[in-house]
Scaffold this motif. Structure first.
Motif, mmCIF file in Angstrom:
data_model
loop_
_atom_site.group_PDB
_atom_site.id
_atom_site.type_symbol
_atom_site.label_atom_id
_atom_site.label_comp_id
_atom_site.label_asym_id
_atom_site.label_seq_id
_atom_site.Cartn_x
_atom_site.Cartn_y
_atom_site.Cartn_z
ATOM 1 N N GLY A 36 0.818 -1.210 0.000
ATOM 2 C CA GLY A 36 0.000 0.000 0.000
ATOM 3 C C GLY A 36 0.852 1.261 0.000
ATOM 4 N N VAL A 37 0.275 2.359 -0.471
ATOM 5 C CA VAL A 37 0.978 3.632 -0.527
ATOM 6 C C VAL A 37 -0.007 4.759 -0.225
ATOM 7 C CG1 VAL A 37 0.574 3.816 -3.030
ATOM 8 C CG2 VAL A 37 2.452 5.113 -1.974
ATOM 9 N N GLY A 38 0.449 5.761 0.503
ATOM 10 C CA GLY A 38 -0.392 6.902 0.835
ATOM 11 C C GLY A 38 -0.512 7.878 -0.312
ATOM 12 N N LEU A 39 -1.526 8.724 -0.243
ATOM 13 C CA LEU A 39 -1.772 9.690 -1.310
ATOM 14 C C LEU A 39 -0.612 10.670 -1.446
ATOM 15 C CD1 LEU A 39 -3.589 10.976 -3.442
ATOM 16 C CD2 LEU A 39 -4.738 12.235 -1.599
ATOM 17 N N ASP A 40 -0.049 11.127 -0.332
ATOM 18 C CA ASP A 40 1.049 12.098 -0.400
ATOM 19 C C ASP A 40 2.263 11.510 -1.115
ATOM 20 O OD1 ASP A 40 -0.431 14.010 0.905
ATOM 21 O OD2 ASP A 40 0.390 13.556 2.887
ATOM 22 N N GLU A 41 2.625 10.284 -0.753
ATOM 23 C CA GLU A 41 3.786 9.670 -1.387
ATOM 24 C C GLU A 41 3.534 9.406 -2.861
ATOM 25 O OE1 GLU A 41 6.848 5.865 -0.824
ATOM 26 O OE2 GLU A 41 5.130 6.116 0.518
ATOM 27 N N ASP A 69 -6.885 0.181 1.906
ATOM 28 C CA ASP A 69 -6.883 -0.771 3.012
ATOM 29 C C ASP A 69 -7.364 -0.081 4.282
ATOM 30 O OD1 ASP A 69 -4.758 0.774 3.928
ATOM 31 O OD2 ASP A 69 -3.223 -0.674 3.329
ATOM 32 N N ASP A 70 -7.296 -0.788 5.408
ATOM 33 C CA ASP A 70 -7.836 -0.233 6.651
ATOM 34 C C ASP A 70 -6.980 0.902 7.213
ATOM 35 O OD1 ASP A 70 -5.666 -1.717 7.405
ATOM 36 O OD2 ASP A 70 -6.782 -3.154 8.629
ATOM 37 N N ARG A 71 -5.836 1.163 6.586
ATOM 38 C CA ARG A 71 -5.002 2.301 6.987
ATOM 39 C C ARG A 71 -5.115 3.450 5.985
ATOM 40 N NH1 ARG A 71 0.801 0.053 7.203
ATOM 41 N NH2 ARG A 71 0.050 -0.958 5.290
ATOM 42 N N SER A 72 -6.104 3.350 5.089
ATOM 43 C CA SER A 72 -6.354 4.362 4.055
ATOM 44 C C SER A 72 -5.203 4.470 3.054
ATOM 45 C CB SER A 72 -6.615 5.738 4.689
ATOM 46 O OG SER A 72 -7.796 5.703 5.455
ATOM 47 N N ARG A 73 -4.431 3.398 2.936
ATOM 48 C CA ARG A 73 -3.388 3.343 1.928
ATOM 49 C C ARG A 73 -3.948 2.673 0.675
ATOM 50 N NH1 ARG A 73 1.785 4.101 3.824
ATOM 51 N NH2 ARG A 73 2.709 2.578 2.406
ATOM 52 N N TYR A 74 -3.477 3.129 -0.479
ATOM 53 C CA TYR A 74 -4.015 2.621 -1.737
ATOM 54 C C TYR A 74 -3.255 1.374 -2.189
ATOM 55 C CZ TYR A 74 -6.687 6.922 -2.044
ATOM 56 O OH TYR A 74 -7.584 7.945 -1.789
ATOM 57 N N VAL A 75 -4.007 0.404 -2.694
ATOM 58 C CA VAL A 75 -3.448 -0.858 -3.195
ATOM 59 C C VAL A 75 -4.163 -1.219 -4.493
ATOM 60 C CG1 VAL A 75 -2.865 -1.734 -0.893
ATOM 61 C CG2 VAL A 75 -5.120 -2.225 -1.876
ATOM 62 N N LEU A 76 -3.572 -2.163 -5.233
ATOM 63 C CA LEU A 76 -4.263 -2.675 -6.409
ATOM 64 C C LEU A 76 -5.556 -3.358 -5.990
ATOM 65 C CD1 LEU A 76 -1.376 -4.228 -8.553
ATOM 66 C CD2 LEU A 76 -2.621 -2.115 -9.001
ATOM 67 N N GLY A 77 -6.590 -3.186 -6.788
ATOM 68 C CA GLY A 77 -7.885 -3.760 -6.455
ATOM 69 C C GLY A 77 -8.001 -5.229 -6.813
ATOM 70 N N ASP A 78 -8.955 -5.894 -6.193
ATOM 71 C CA ASP A 78 -9.161 -7.318 -6.443
ATOM 72 C C ASP A 78 -9.530 -7.598 -7.896
ATOM 73 O OD1 ASP A 78 -8.601 -7.944 -3.829
ATOM 74 O OD2 ASP A 78 -10.690 -7.978 -3.182
ATOM 75 N N GLU A 79 -10.253 -6.678 -8.528
ATOM 76 C CA GLU A 79 -10.649 -6.899 -9.921
ATOM 77 C C GLU A 79 -9.432 -6.887 -10.837
ATOM 78 O OE1 GLU A 79 -13.011 -7.474 -13.357
ATOM 79 O OE2 GLU A 79 -13.190 -7.968 -11.230
ATOM 80 N N PHE A 80 -8.478 -6.008 -10.540
ATOM 81 C CA PHE A 80 -7.248 -5.987 -11.331
ATOM 82 C C PHE A 80 -6.507 -7.310 -11.184
ATOM 83 C CE2 PHE A 80 -2.727 -5.409 -11.855
ATOM 84 C CZ PHE A 80 -2.635 -4.689 -13.031
ATOM 85 N N LEU A 81 -6.379 -7.791 -9.953
ATOM 86 C CA LEU A 81 -5.681 -9.053 -9.714
ATOM 87 C C LEU A 81 -6.405 -10.214 -10.389
ATOM 88 C CD1 LEU A 81 -4.780 -8.547 -5.949
ATOM 89 C CD2 LEU A 81 -3.320 -8.178 -7.948
ATOM 90 N N ARG A 82 -7.751 -10.200 -10.329
ATOM 91 C CA ARG A 82 -8.511 -11.274 -10.967
ATOM 92 C C ARG A 82 -8.243 -11.311 -12.460
ATOM 93 N NH1 ARG A 82 -12.331 -12.159 -14.194
ATOM 94 N NH2 ARG A 82 -12.702 -9.937 -14.538
ATOM 95 N N MET A 83 -8.284 -10.146 -13.104
ATOM 96 C CA MET A 83 -8.056 -10.088 -14.545
ATOM 97 C C MET A 83 -6.633 -10.519 -14.903
ATOM 98 S SD MET A 83 -10.047 -6.681 -15.923
ATOM 99 C CE MET A 83 -8.923 -5.583 -15.068
ATOM 100 N N ALA A 84 -5.649 -10.046 -14.123
ATOM 101 C CA ALA A 84 -4.254 -10.366 -14.425
ATOM 102 C C ALA A 84 -3.994 -11.863 -14.312
ATOM 103 C CB ALA A 84 -3.328 -9.592 -13.482
ATOM 104 N N PHE A 85 -4.469 -12.464 -13.219
ATOM 105 C CA PHE A 85 -4.208 -13.887 -13.026
ATOM 106 C C PHE A 85 -5.005 -14.741 -14.018
ATOM 107 C CE2 PHE A 85 -2.823 -12.585 -8.677
ATOM 108 C CZ PHE A 85 -1.529 -13.064 -8.785
#
Length: 275
Positions: A36-41, A69-85
């Motif tokens: 995950g990564v924060g908006l500022d970074e 996520d629960d810390r408000s950090r952004y991550v790749l979404g499940d739909e992206f992972l589903r399509m990629a795999f």
């Protein structure tokens, strides 16, 4: 086996990112932060205004391609992972080569890869770890490494670069660090990496002669590799190469070379050129 890092080490020129390009840049950057990564970074790395990056993230979230996520950090979404795999599992080359990789990983107790040449790098299309005793390598599916430091890369380059002049031109290809034709353009991953025109030419000539490629701790200290060609799409031109990447202390390179006939037998018809 080291994974080649992406080139986006600093802020991207915001003048070059507009509309969908910016959204895609944010998506690509998210993939570099599995934790995950924060908006500022993210804003700092992308080099665009925070409201603009936030809008791009909103578009990705609505499409299921990003999430928080629960810390408000952004991550790749499940739909992206589903399509990629799903896409990866359905690729014809992956389906055909996986049984070969599984057989090699089981036989040697080491990691097996299938990789293709992409310019000055190799890209790993498939990877199988051994069923037991696996030591995690840093290579990943979709990851990249310099072609000149890898067994698969040298094997595939050997068919394309057959003279010192061709090797020199390849080293000085636009986009490389260093002046055209300069040996400084080749990255030295370990003290054993071949980083001169003369050294690489000799290695490629030897590779053509023996019909297989080797990496004698040239890409990562303590890891060696042997690669053989695979013919998935052409009867005479390799589509890529299959390799066994092993810990040098456990499976010396000489052991892999001695088992070359067995490795080729495990590949079956996919490892044999034909007219």
């Amino acid at each position: 086996m080291k994974q080649h890092k992406e080139t986006s080490g600093g802020p991207t020129d915001p003048g070059r990112l507009v509309g969908s390009d910016r959204v895609l840049a944010v998506l690509r950057e998210l993939a570099r932060y599995p934790g995950g990564v924060g908006l500022d970074e993210l804003t700092r790395v992308i080099g665009s205004p925070k409201p603009t990056v936030h809008r791009a993230l909103g578009a990705l979230r609505r499409a299921g391609l990003a999430d928080q996520d629960d810390r408000s950090r952004y991550v790749l979404g499940d739909e992206f992972l589903r399509m990629a795999f799903a896409h990866h599992e359905a690729r014809p080359d992956h389906v055909r080569v996986r049984p070969v990789l599984e057989a090699l990983a089981h036989r040697f107790g080491e990691t097996a890869h299938y990789a293709v040449l992409d310019g000055r790098e190799v890209v790993y299309r498939a990877k199988v770890d051994p069923p037991t005793g696996a030591v995690r390598l840093t290579s990943t599916i979709g990851g990249r490494n310099p072609a000149h430091t890898t067994a698969v890369g040298k094997l595939l380059l050997a068919r394309r670069l057959t003279s010192p002049a061709e090797v020199e031109r390849w080293i000085g290809d636009p986009g490389a660090d260093g002046a055209p034709g300069s040996d400084a353009a080749l990255e030295r991953r370990t003290p054993r990496s071949l980083c001169t025109t003369a050294g690489l030419f000799r290695e490629l000539a030897l590779t053509r002669e023996r019909g297989y490629g080797v990496d004698d701790q040239e890409n990562e200290t303590g890891v060696n590799c042997l690669a053989v060609p695979l013919y998935l799409t052409s009867p005479s031109t390799p589509s890529g190469a299959v390799s066994v990447s092993a810990l040098a202390y456990r499976t010396p390179l000489s052991l892999l070379v001695d088992a070359l006939d067995e490795i080729r037998e495990l590949l079956g018809p996919l490892g044999e050129p034909h007219s």
